[in-house]
Motif scaffolding. Structure first.
Motif, PDB file in Angstrom:
ATOM      1  N   CYS A 449       0.739  -1.192  -0.525  1.00  0.00           N
ATOM      2  CA  CYS A 449       0.454   0.387  -0.271  1.00  0.00           C
ATOM      3  C   CYS A 449       1.093   1.252  -0.049  1.00  0.00           C
ATOM      4  O   CYS A 449       0.710   2.545  -0.593  1.00  0.00           O
ATOM      5  N   GLU A 450       2.217   1.219   0.569  1.00  0.00           N
ATOM      6  CA  GLU A 450       2.688   2.098   0.539  1.00  0.00           C
ATOM      7  C   GLU A 450       3.733   2.679  -0.708  1.00  0.00           C
ATOM      8  O   GLU A 450       3.555   3.362  -1.363  1.00  0.00           O
ATOM      9  N   VAL A 451       4.120   1.275  -1.234  1.00  0.00           N
ATOM     10  CA  VAL A 451       4.877   1.019  -3.184  1.00  0.00           C
ATOM     11  C   VAL A 451       3.664   1.876  -3.660  1.00  0.00           C
ATOM     12  O   VAL A 451       3.946   2.423  -4.545  1.00  0.00           O
ATOM     13  N   ARG A 452       2.273   1.234  -3.206  1.00  0.00           N
ATOM     14  CA  ARG A 452       1.445   2.182  -4.898  1.00  0.00           C
ATOM     15  C   ARG A 452       1.271   3.701  -4.745  1.00  0.00           C
ATOM     16  O   ARG A 452       1.036   4.493  -5.149  1.00  0.00           O
ATOM     17  N   TYR A 453       0.852   4.167  -2.998  1.00  0.00           N
ATOM     18  CA  TYR A 453       1.229   5.369  -2.624  1.00  0.00           C
ATOM     19  C   TYR A 453       1.679   5.735  -3.130  1.00  0.00           C
ATOM     20  O   TYR A 453       1.845   7.355  -3.908  1.00  0.00           O
ATOM     21  N   LEU A 454       3.545   5.176  -3.089  1.00  0.00           N
ATOM     22  CA  LEU A 454       4.327   6.364  -3.859  1.00  0.00           C
ATOM     23  C   LEU A 454       4.070   6.330  -5.409  1.00  0.00           C
ATOM     24  O   LEU A 454       4.834   7.424  -5.669  1.00  0.00           O
ATOM     25  N   VAL A 455       4.167   5.681  -5.981  1.00  0.00           N
ATOM     26  CA  VAL A 455       3.590   5.693  -7.522  1.00  0.00           C
ATOM     27  C   VAL A 455       2.453   6.324  -8.061  1.00  0.00           C
ATOM     28  O   VAL A 455       3.386   7.130  -8.825  1.00  0.00           O
ATOM     29  N   GLN A 456       1.492   6.675  -7.404  1.00  0.00           N
ATOM     30  CA  GLN A 456       0.695   7.172  -7.444  1.00  0.00           C
ATOM     31  C   GLN A 456       0.374   9.033  -7.050  1.00  0.00           C
ATOM     32  O   GLN A 456      -0.165   9.154  -7.549  1.00  0.00           O
ATOM     33  N   ARG A 457       1.442   8.554  -5.776  1.00  0.00           N
ATOM     34  CA  ARG A 457       0.693   9.894  -5.850  1.00  0.00           C
ATOM     35  C   ARG A 457       2.520  11.081  -5.514  1.00  0.00           C
ATOM     36  O   ARG A 457       2.513  12.208  -5.361  1.00  0.00           O
ATOM     37  N   GLU A 458       3.237  10.790  -5.884  1.00  0.00           N
ATOM     38  CA  GLU A 458       5.266  11.252  -5.714  1.00  0.00           C
ATOM     39  C   GLU A 458       5.986  10.808  -6.833  1.00  0.00           C
ATOM     40  O   GLU A 458       6.933  10.755  -6.692  1.00  0.00           O
ATOM     41  N   TRP A 459       5.164   9.996  -8.356  1.00  0.00           N
ATOM     42  CA  TRP A 459       6.146   9.837  -9.132  1.00  0.00           C
ATOM     43  C   TRP A 459       6.791   8.824  -9.242  1.00  0.00           C
ATOM     44  O   TRP A 459       8.081   9.166 -10.315  1.00  0.00           O
ATOM     45  N   CYS A 460       6.415   7.593  -8.108  1.00  0.00           N
ATOM     46  CA  CYS A 460       8.097   7.072  -7.982  1.00  0.00           C
ATOM     47  C   CYS A 460       7.830   5.792  -8.893  1.00  0.00           C
ATOM     48  O   CYS A 460       6.660   5.415  -9.041  1.00  0.00           O
ATOM     49  N   ARG A 461       8.858   5.766  -9.767  1.00  0.00           N
ATOM     50  CA  ARG A 461       9.028   4.642 -11.106  1.00  0.00           C
ATOM     51  C   ARG A 461      10.100   3.456 -10.523  1.00  0.00           C
ATOM     52  O   ARG A 461       9.934   2.658 -11.594  1.00  0.00           O
ATOM     53  N   SER A 462      10.696   4.000 -10.196  1.00  0.00           N
ATOM     54  CA  SER A 462      11.967   2.102  -9.849  1.00  0.00           C
ATOM     55  C   SER A 462      12.754   2.126  -8.457  1.00  0.00           C
ATOM     56  O   SER A 462      11.814   2.930  -7.375  1.00  0.00           O
ATOM     57  N   ALA A 463      12.882   1.072  -8.032  1.00  0.00           N
ATOM     58  CA  ALA A 463      13.466   0.996  -6.726  1.00  0.00           C
ATOM     59  C   ALA A 463      14.065   1.925  -6.259  1.00  0.00           C
ATOM     60  O   ALA A 463      14.455   2.065  -5.541  1.00  0.00           O
ATOM     61  N   GLU A 464      14.797   2.126  -7.108  1.00  0.00           N
ATOM     62  CA  GLU A 464      15.689   3.809  -6.305  1.00  0.00           C
ATOM     63  C   GLU A 464      15.655   4.758  -5.650  1.00  0.00           C
ATOM     64  O   GLU A 464      15.545   5.508  -5.175  1.00  0.00           O
ATOM     65  N   ASP A 465      14.379   5.299  -6.823  1.00  0.00           N
ATOM     66  CA  ASP A 465      13.764   5.960  -6.298  1.00  0.00           C
ATOM     67  C   ASP A 465      12.968   6.163  -5.277  1.00  0.00           C
ATOM     68  O   ASP A 465      13.260   7.217  -4.328  1.00  0.00           O
ATOM     69  N   LEU A 466      12.488   4.662  -4.639  1.00  0.00           N
ATOM     70  CA  LEU A 466      11.788   4.826  -4.124  1.00  0.00           C
ATOM     71  C   LEU A 466      12.448   4.211  -2.392  1.00  0.00           C
ATOM     72  O   LEU A 466      12.135   5.256  -1.524  1.00  0.00           O
ATOM     73  N   LEU A 467      13.547   3.387  -3.302  1.00  0.00           N
ATOM     74  CA  LEU A 467      14.693   3.160  -1.827  1.00  0.00           C
ATOM     75  C   LEU A 467      15.828   4.737  -1.388  1.00  0.00           C
ATOM     76  O   LEU A 467      16.051   4.298  -0.333  1.00  0.00           O
ATOM     77  N   TRP A 468      16.057   5.635  -2.115  1.00  0.00           N
ATOM     78  CA  TRP A 468      17.087   6.419  -1.439  1.00  0.00           C
ATOM     79  C   TRP A 468      16.575   7.362  -2.018  1.00  0.00           C
ATOM     80  O   TRP A 468      17.421   8.410  -1.553  1.00  0.00           O
ATOM     81  N   ARG A 469      15.507   7.360  -2.536  1.00  0.00           N
ATOM     82  CA  ARG A 469      14.839   9.399  -2.180  1.00  0.00           C
ATOM     83  C   ARG A 469      13.352  10.018  -1.259  1.00  0.00           C
ATOM     84  O   ARG A 469      13.725   9.980  -0.361  1.00  0.00           O
ATOM     85  N   ARG A 470      12.297   8.789  -2.191  1.00  0.00           N
ATOM     86  CA  ARG A 470      11.290   8.603  -0.963  1.00  0.00           C
ATOM     87  C   ARG A 470      11.216   7.925   0.207  1.00  0.00           C
ATOM     88  O   ARG A 470      10.499   8.415   1.044  1.00  0.00           O
ATOM     89  N   THR A 471      12.426   7.585   0.739  1.00  0.00           N
ATOM     90  CA  THR A 471      13.001   6.872   1.620  1.00  0.00           C
ATOM     91  C   THR A 471      14.242   6.413   1.409  1.00  0.00           C
ATOM     92  O   THR A 471      14.909   7.151   1.018  1.00  0.00           O
ATOM     93  N   LYS A 472      15.139   5.830   2.864  1.00  0.00           N
ATOM     94  CA  LYS A 472      16.107   6.073   2.896  1.00  0.00           C
ATOM     95  C   LYS A 472      16.306   4.149   2.753  1.00  0.00           C
ATOM     96  O   LYS A 472      17.215   3.436   3.872  1.00  0.00           O
ATOM     97  N   LEU A 473      14.883   3.459   2.917  1.00  0.00           N
ATOM     98  CA  LEU A 473      14.855   2.105   3.028  1.00  0.00           C
ATOM     99  C   LEU A 473      16.491   1.437   2.299  1.00  0.00           C
ATOM    100  O   LEU A 473      16.812  -0.223   2.302  1.00  0.00           O
ATOM    101  N   GLY A 474      16.835   2.185   1.758  1.00  0.00           N
ATOM    102  CA  GLY A 474      17.820   1.698   0.719  1.00  0.00           C
ATOM    103  C   GLY A 474      19.152   0.641   2.025  1.00  0.00           C
ATOM    104  O   GLY A 474      19.766  -0.225   1.432  1.00  0.00           O
TER     105      GLY A 474
END
Length: 495
Positions: A449-474
């Motif tokens: 549900c968090e991943v879908r939110y980041l794609v739909q609302r925060e222009w997230c397209r790749s694992a790098e976008d998500l893991l190192w910019r939207r979050t620091k879960l990388g």
């Protein structure tokens, strides 16, 4: 092909570009934001992550810049208390470097120059009795403790873009500008395989600002100095919540900051950058420099083998003729083409993350004179960024509220979520009552549900976008988890 005429096209999805898009959209402009890669994919996600006046800038007599930055510090904290929070810094006195009286004088000015209201004042401490002294070598006996603020820089950028979109702006990532042509009623922009039209263009391309000017057939009398700043992240070096401001014998300074609960962030370097802007990395020499500097202070040495992550960014500084990179001004200039040249082009040169909101306000004020449809009103100093509609004092009660509402979230997960999203947590989890209701669990509290939110609302397209910019879960994900996430995103966001 889009034939819609935008009032303003902002080129560059860093903090300045997103801040300008937000301000202009809130004043009623029809705004287009174009970013070649991902939001905050360059300099704006590679800072030391501080909202600060810049204590060391006082040595270069940049009192105006420090005053402007300090006046913005508590203002930004108030509109984004989820991603900005106060931090106390320990500045040890080092024999043979800056004398005590000079440090105390500088900190006195720092305390009083920018209208500090809520942040605690500077105080002198005995490191033998202060928790900040325990990780340090015995030779450091006296220190000053002063206030500044920490920020999740990449999320600051994304939330400005989100608020711009909420005010009607169009945001296009992965849209590199291929052509920029002035026409009779404005500009034609070819980007990402599409054609756009705008009455005015804002060039907020950061390190590529002069290159974009050239694409538009313009040039500036100013020169830019590209300075690379690198940082290292190591396992947590101390248990307390203070940060450190360290001085080095070469006259430079650097910070050691509590980071993502289990780590310490150390940086930054200042090196003139002459290479590509597409793949900026910390050199072995920079990593060694930061390790040696930290080892000069900490009882437990820091070695390159301790480093779990490095990141680097290129700061686009105005070339003021300073000899050393660290002495170059962090101020900014806004250059607007003359009216007799036709459709306006505004270029943003220089700047620092702390002054982004004020810079954006000044930029839109300049465009008001050329675009009468723009409302001449200031609003961004009071309006909270998305998720920040609460006061900093409410954070503990908010944690309790969401812990009760979503009991399946472990405390560490909830801490991260609250610091990332604030009140937007409810938009992500809705009425979920158990972890399985959140879909796939990718690990470390990252759910579908968090991943879908980041794609739909925060222009997230790749694992790098998500893991190192939207979050620091990388910092926490293993290779298999990253692959699973990337495969899921590939299905969710087909090319």
């Amino acid at each position: 092909m889009s034939e819609e005429l935008f009032d303003i096209a902002v080129i560059g999805g860093g903090v300045n570009g997103c801040g300008i898009a937000r301000d202009a959209a809130g004043r009623g402009a029809r705004v287009l934001l174009l970013e070649a890669r991902d939001l905050a994919s360059g300099t704006s996600s590679a800072s030391t992550k501080l909202i600060h006046g810049g204590l060391r800038y006082l040595e270069h007599y940049e009192f105006g810049l420090v005053r402007e930055s300090l006046s913005e510090r508590e203002r930004l904290w108030a509109i984004a208390p989820h991603i900005i929070w106060p931090l106390r810094f320990i500045l040890p006195h080092v024999k043979g470097l800056r004398p005590r009286w000079l440090l105390r004088l500088g900190l006195f000015v720092y305390d009083h120059l920018g209208g500090r209201k809520r942040l605690p004042a500077t105080r002198s401490v005995d490191l033998a009795r202060h928790p900040g002294g325990r990780p340090l070598k015995d030779e450091f006996t006296h220190a000053y403790v002063y206030s500044d603020c920490w920020v999740d820089d990449a999320r600051l950028v994304v939330l400005n873009a989100r608020d711009a979109a909420d005010h009607g702006a169009e945001v296009h990532t992965g849209s590199r500008v291929e052509a920029l042509t002035r026409e009779a009623e404005g500009w034609r922009i070819e980007a990402g395989g599409k054609s756009f039209h705008a009455r005015a263009v804002v060039n907020a391309a950061g390190p590529a600002v002069l290159k974009l000017l050239g694409q538009a057939g313009e040039q500036s009398e100013r020169r830019m100095r590209l300075v690379r700043g690198s940082h290292i992240v190591v396992p947590r070096k101390f248990e307390h919540e203070f940060a450190y401001f360290f001085q080095l014998p070469d006259g430079r300074i650097f910070f050691a900051i509590p980071y993502e609960q289990d780590f310490t962030l150390i940086g930054t370097t200042d090196r003139d950058h002459h290479g590509s802007l597409e793949d900026v990395r910390a050199s072995d020499e920079e990593i060694a420099y930061l390790c040696e500097g930290a080892s000069h202070y900490f009882r437990e040495p820091v070695t390159p083998g301790d480093v779990v992550w490095t990141y680097s960014g290129v700061r686009p500084l105005i070339d003021d003729g300073s000899g050393k990179p660290e002495a170059a001004t962090r101020g900014y200039t806004l250059e607007l083409t003359d009216e007799d040249e036709g459709a306006p082009l505004l270029s943003v040169m220089g700047g620092k993350i702390t002054t982004y909101r004020h810079l954006a306000q000044e930029a839109v004020d300049l465009l008001c004179h050329r675009l009468p449809q723009l409302a001449h009103k200031h609003w961004t100093d009071k309006a909270p960024l998305p998720g920040g509609n609460f006061s900093a004092d409410e954070l503990p009660s908010m944690f309790e509220h969401y812990a009760s509402r979503y009991p399946f979230l472990e405390p560490g997960w909830l801490h991260r979520l609250l610091r990332n999203y604030g009140t937007l947590i409810s938009d992500i989890f809705g009425n979920a009552a158990a972890l399985p209701e959140c879909g796939i669990h990718f690990g470390n509290g990252l759910t579908e549900c968090e991943v879908r939110y980041l794609v739909q609302r925060e222009w997230c397209r790749s694992a790098e976008d998500l893991l190192w910019r939207r979050t620091k879960l990388g910092l926490r994900m293993n290779a298999q988890q990253v692959d699973e996430l990337q495969n899921y995103l590939a299905k969710l966001t087909p090319a």
